[in-house]
Design a protein around this motif. Structure first.
Motif, PDB file in Angstrom:
ATOM      1  N   GLN A   1      10.285  21.555  -5.370  1.00 27.71           N
ATOM      2  CA  GLN A   1      11.193  22.672  -5.197  1.00 27.71           C
ATOM      3  C   GLN A   1      11.785  23.049  -6.550  1.00 27.71           C
ATOM      4  N   SER A   2      11.906  24.341  -6.805  1.00 30.90           N
ATOM      5  CA  SER A   2      12.433  24.817  -8.075  1.00 30.90           C
ATOM      6  C   SER A   2      13.389  25.982  -7.844  1.00 30.90           C
ATOM      7  N   ARG A   3      14.547  25.908  -8.435  1.00 31.00           N
ATOM      8  CA  ARG A   3      15.547  26.968  -8.338  1.00 31.00           C
ATOM      9  C   ARG A   3      15.706  27.629  -9.710  1.00 31.00           C
ATOM     10  N   ARG A   4      15.519  28.932  -9.743  1.00 30.91           N
ATOM     11  CA  ARG A   4      15.692  29.691 -10.985  1.00 30.91           C
ATOM     12  C   ARG A   4      16.974  30.499 -10.881  1.00 30.91           C
ATOM     13  N   SER A   5      17.941  30.200 -11.733  1.00 29.18           N
ATOM     14  CA  SER A   5      19.208  30.917 -11.759  1.00 29.18           C
ATOM     15  C   SER A   5      19.154  31.979 -12.850  1.00 29.18           C
ATOM     16  N   ILE A   6      19.531  33.193 -12.489  1.00 26.70           N
ATOM     17  CA  ILE A   6      19.417  34.334 -13.393  1.00 26.70           C
ATOM     18  C   ILE A   6      20.811  34.801 -13.801  1.00 26.70           C
ATOM     19  N   ILE A   7      20.969  35.087 -15.080  1.00 18.59           N
ATOM     20  CA  ILE A   7      22.251  35.578 -15.578  1.00 18.59           C
ATOM     21  C   ILE A   7      22.466  37.008 -15.087  1.00 18.59           C
ATOM     22  N   SER A   8      23.466  37.195 -14.244  1.00 21.16           N
ATOM     23  CA  SER A   8      23.769  38.512 -13.695  1.00 21.16           C
ATOM     24  C   SER A   8      25.186  38.499 -13.152  1.00 21.16           C
TER      25      SER A   8
ATOM     26  N   PRO B   1       0.807  -1.236   0.000  1.00 19.57           N
ATOM     27  CA  PRO B   1       0.000   0.000   0.000  1.00 19.57           C
ATOM     28  C   PRO B   1       0.834   1.278   0.000  1.00 19.57           C
ATOM     29  N   LEU B   2       2.163   1.150   0.094  1.00 23.07           N
ATOM     30  CA  LEU B   2       3.045   2.304   0.195  1.00 23.07           C
ATOM     31  C   LEU B   2       3.716   2.602  -1.145  1.00 23.07           C
ATOM     32  N   SER B   3       3.695   3.873  -1.538  1.00 23.50           N
ATOM     33  CA  SER B   3       4.383   4.326  -2.745  1.00 23.50           C
ATOM     34  C   SER B   3       5.234   5.537  -2.398  1.00 23.50           C
ATOM     35  N   ALA B   4       6.460   5.580  -2.918  1.00 28.67           N
ATOM     36  CA  ALA B   4       7.357   6.704  -2.675  1.00 28.67           C
ATOM     37  C   ALA B   4       8.140   6.989  -3.949  1.00 28.67           C
ATOM     38  N   GLY B   5       8.471   8.250  -4.164  1.00 29.26           N
ATOM     39  CA  GLY B   5       9.194   8.609  -5.374  1.00 29.26           C
ATOM     40  C   GLY B   5      10.030   9.851  -5.208  1.00 29.26           C
ATOM     41  N   LEU B   6      11.027   9.992  -6.099  1.00 28.02           N
ATOM     42  CA  LEU B   6      11.913  11.148  -6.131  1.00 28.02           C
ATOM     43  C   LEU B   6      12.308  11.389  -7.584  1.00 28.02           C
ATOM     44  N   GLN B   7      12.299  12.652  -8.003  1.00 28.64           N
ATOM     45  CA  GLN B   7      12.743  12.970  -9.351  1.00 28.64           C
ATOM     46  C   GLN B   7      13.425  14.321  -9.393  1.00 28.64           C
ATOM     47  N   ARG B   8      14.370  14.449 -10.337  1.00 26.33           N
ATOM     48  CA  ARG B   8      15.066  15.704 -10.586  1.00 26.33           C
ATOM     49  C   ARG B   8      14.867  16.071 -12.043  1.00 26.33           C
ATOM     50  N   SER B   9      14.718  17.356 -12.321  1.00 32.40           N
ATOM     51  CA  SER B   9      14.605  17.817 -13.697  1.00 32.40           C
ATOM     52  C   SER B   9      15.380  19.116 -13.863  1.00 32.40           C
ATOM     53  N   PHE B  10      15.735  19.403 -15.112  1.00 34.78           N
ATOM     54  CA  PHE B  10      16.604  20.541 -15.420  1.00 34.78           C
ATOM     55  C   PHE B  10      16.189  21.137 -16.759  1.00 34.78           C
ATOM     56  N   GLU B  11      16.233  22.467 -16.835  1.00 36.98           N
ATOM     57  CA  GLU B  11      15.946  23.146 -18.101  1.00 36.98           C
ATOM     58  C   GLU B  11      16.907  24.304 -18.295  1.00 36.98           C
ATOM     59  N   HIS B  12      17.543  24.338 -19.457  1.00 41.03           N
ATOM     60  CA  HIS B  12      18.398  25.458 -19.854  1.00 41.03           C
ATOM     61  C   HIS B  12      17.737  26.134 -21.051  1.00 41.03           C
ATOM     62  N   PRO B  13      17.065  27.293 -20.848  1.00 37.95           N
ATOM     63  CA  PRO B  13      16.324  27.926 -21.943  1.00 37.95           C
ATOM     64  C   PRO B  13      17.195  28.353 -23.113  1.00 37.95           C
ATOM     65  N   GLY B  14      18.459  28.692 -22.859  1.00 37.10           N
ATOM     66  CA  GLY B  14      19.377  29.010 -23.950  1.00 37.10           C
ATOM     67  C   GLY B  14      19.526  30.477 -24.278  1.00 37.10           C
ATOM     68  N   LEU B  15      18.804  31.361 -23.606  1.00 36.69           N
ATOM     69  CA  LEU B  15      18.922  32.791 -23.867  1.00 36.69           C
ATOM     70  C   LEU B  15      20.169  33.341 -23.182  1.00 36.69           C
ATOM     71  N   ARG B  16      20.988  34.068 -23.931  1.00 36.38           N
ATOM     72  CA  ARG B  16      22.209  34.644 -23.384  1.00 36.38           C
ATOM     73  C   ARG B  16      22.064  36.156 -23.295  1.00 36.38           C
ATOM     74  N   ALA B  17      21.476  36.632 -22.186  1.00 37.73           N
ATOM     75  CA  ALA B  17      21.299  38.062 -21.976  1.00 37.73           C
ATOM     76  C   ALA B  17      21.171  38.313 -20.482  1.00 37.73           C
ATOM     77  N   ASP B  18      21.698  39.435 -20.018  1.00 34.32           N
ATOM     78  CA  ASP B  18      21.599  39.777 -18.600  1.00 34.32           C
ATOM     79  C   ASP B  18      20.137  39.856 -18.162  1.00 34.32           C
ATOM     80  N   GLY B  19      19.851  39.268 -16.995  1.00 34.49           N
ATOM     81  CA  GLY B  19      18.505  39.281 -16.457  1.00 34.49           C
ATOM     82  C   GLY B  19      17.632  38.134 -16.925  1.00 34.49           C
ATOM     83  N   SER B  20      18.101  37.357 -17.861  1.00 35.57           N
ATOM     84  CA  SER B  20      17.314  36.219 -18.335  1.00 35.57           C
ATOM     85  C   SER B  20      17.624  34.987 -17.485  1.00 35.57           C
TER      86      SER B  20
END
Length: 349
Positions: free
Chosen positions: A287-294, A241-260
């Motif tokens: 949980q989500s971490r957004r890293s900004i080019i600066s 009756p027990l289910s447990a899970g963990l996942q990681r995901s990553f996205e690199h949008p590819g825009l090269r500009a300050d503040g993006s």
């Protein structure tokens, strides 16, 4: 914390109509309707009573030799077309599909598959606003899923232009977007044995982007882009009756500009427990971490969690979710902190 309250009444209609033909196969229609009452403490939100309704049309048939085909279209609220797919399942070569942003193509099918008693953490009415992976699943795409080997499958998906949205027949999206062709690969390892092995999945996506895309609003200024990359890996483990899970995901949008945005890095986990045939409990976090080019490598961390209970009696289900969000939509000045409760009753027919 802003207090949110949501009360829902959902009528999930089963098969509303079915039409069959010896030559054309069979078509069925199912539907759902949801009435809600939502309020936010300390805010005037107007009339809090709302209603949602939708229909799903499904057609299926069989070809010579036992091969099967299916066609599904989903009409969301107020009969607005929202998603669809066409598929052909062969005897030995797997399944070939055309997907119209139905959430089942490539890595989009693994954006959040953590165990839950009811809904994903961001699916309980809270405005979480975290960025999730989609690969080519948000665009019109063709995909192939291999036949099962010991319960495991390999999926490949391709979009000629990963611009998002649906395209009508005899039409196209045009060429105004920076997004070009994209492709996904997903390995879903679900071993068929009696040793309680976890379902492990891993996948990735790449979308080509023009290096000097120039929006009309920017005049002569061009923006530099790299390719867009996305990836996901995780597992779901079920033991009785027990289910447990963990996942990681990553996205690199590819825009090269300050503040993006330089990248999004997400972590999700969840655990659910079926107390009996009627009662289920779960707890999940995303949980989500957004890293900004600066110059100072700025970053914003958004966290959401949900404690849920679902109790079913025949065709009636009562559901409760207590949810909180810190830095919703990556707003870190306190306005993005939410604390909400969702209560729902579903009637299945």
């Amino acid at each position: 914390m802003n207090k949110l309250t949501k009360v829902g009444l959902s009528a999930l209609c089963g098969s509303l109509a079915a039409v069959s033909s010896a030559n054309a196969g069979e078509m069925s229609v199912s539907g759902s309707a949801t009435a809600t009452y939502q309020s936010s403490a300390g805010e005037n939100t107007g009339n809090p009573i709302g209603m949602n309704s939708g229909l799903t049309f499904s057609g299926s048939g069989e070809l010579d030799g036992g091969q099967t085909f299916t066609y599904t279209i989903t009409n969301a609220d107020q009969a607005a077309f929202s998603a669809g797919s066409m598929s052909l399942t062969t005897n030995m070569l797997g399944t070939f599909r055309i997907g119209a942003i139905d959430g089942a193509s490539g890595i989009d099918s693994k954006d959040d598959v953590m165990p839950t008693a009811w809904e994903e953490v961001d699916g309980t009415g809270m405005t979480v606003g975290q960025d999730k992976i989609s690969g080519v699943g948000a665009s019109m795409n063709v995909n192939w899923k291999s036949p099962k080997l010991l319960g495991s499958t390999l999926t490949l998906a391709y979009a000629p232009q990963n611009t998002g949205g649906m395209v009508n027949d005899k039409s196209s999206t045009g060429t105004t977007s920076r997004y070009q062709y994209g492709y996904d690969i997903l390995l879903d390892m679900n071993v068929d044995n009696a040793f309680y092995m976890p379902n492990v999945f891993i996948g990735g996506s790449q979308t080509h982007q023009e290096g000097n895309y120039q929006p009309a609003s920017m005049g002569r200024s061009a923006i530099q882009y790299d390719d867009k990359y996305e990836a996901v890996a995780g597992f779901v483990w079920k033991i009785g009756p027990l289910s447990a899970g963990l996942q990681r995901s990553f996205e690199h949008p590819g825009l090269r500009a300050d503040g993006s945005t330089e990248y999004y890095a997400n972590t999700a986990f969840g655990v659910s427990f079926n107390v009996n045939d009627n009662l289920s409990l779960s707890y999940g976090e995303h949980q989500s971490r957004r890293s900004i080019i600066s110059s100072n490598n700025a970053a914003v961390r958004s966290e959401a969690e949900s404690l849920q209970v679902a109790y079913t009696i025949g065709g009636v289900a009562l559901k409760l979710a207590e949810s909180t969000v810190d830095n919703a939509q990556y707003v870190s000045d306190g306005a993005g902190d939410l604390d909400g409760r969702t209560i729902a009753m579903s009637l299945a027919f």
